[in-house]
Design a protein around this motif. Structure first.
Motif: not given
Length: 139
Positions: A50-66
């Motif tokens: 509904r927000a225009g994305m094809t599916d869910v996606f990772a949290q930005g902070m997850l990427g920063m945690a990596w």
């Protein structure tokens, strides 16, 4: 873990890379629970669409945690003096992220010997998702 010695580190040295498995829904749900980030765009497919994305996606902070994990695999967390990132792209389901870092400066500040490390994460297609830098104090 012992941090690398300042005198042994050279500009251009790379950190051991961190290769992660493909992002899946379970990872997003677990990170949401651990971090308190329950934004439905990361866990609810219908909401994401509904927000225009094809599916869910990772949290930005997850990427920063990596990227933080990359850094703390190289030097203990207590040695980290600063850590800044720029979010440059969405990490989609199925992206197998690789985190890398490179020493770009050696200097002294506040009575410590420190290095500046540029870091980034990229998916299996080489698309940079997050870039940034960290300051690490070394003995």
């Amino acid at each position: 873990m012992l941090p690398p010695a300042f005198d042994a580190v050279q500009i251009g040295d790379t950190l051991p890379p961190l290769q992660l498995p493909p992002v899946d829904r379970a990872t997003l749900a677990l990170f949401g629970g651990a971090s308190g980030d329950h934004n439905p765009i990361h866990i609810d497919t219908d909401f994401a669409r509904r927000a225009g994305m094809t599916d869910v996606f990772a949290q930005g902070m997850l990427g920063m945690a990596w990227l933080g994990r990359l850094l703390t695999g190289w030097a203990p967390q207590a040695r980290l003096r600063r850590f800044d990132v720029r979010f440059q792209g969405i990490t989609h389901l199925g992206n197998a992220m690789r985190c890398e870092g490179r020493v770009v400066e050696k200097f002294e500040a506040e009575g410590e010997r420190r290095v500046r490390v540029e870091v980034h994460s990229a998916n299996q297609y080489g698309q940079i998702k997050i870039s940034g830098e960290a300051i690490v104090a070394l003995p």
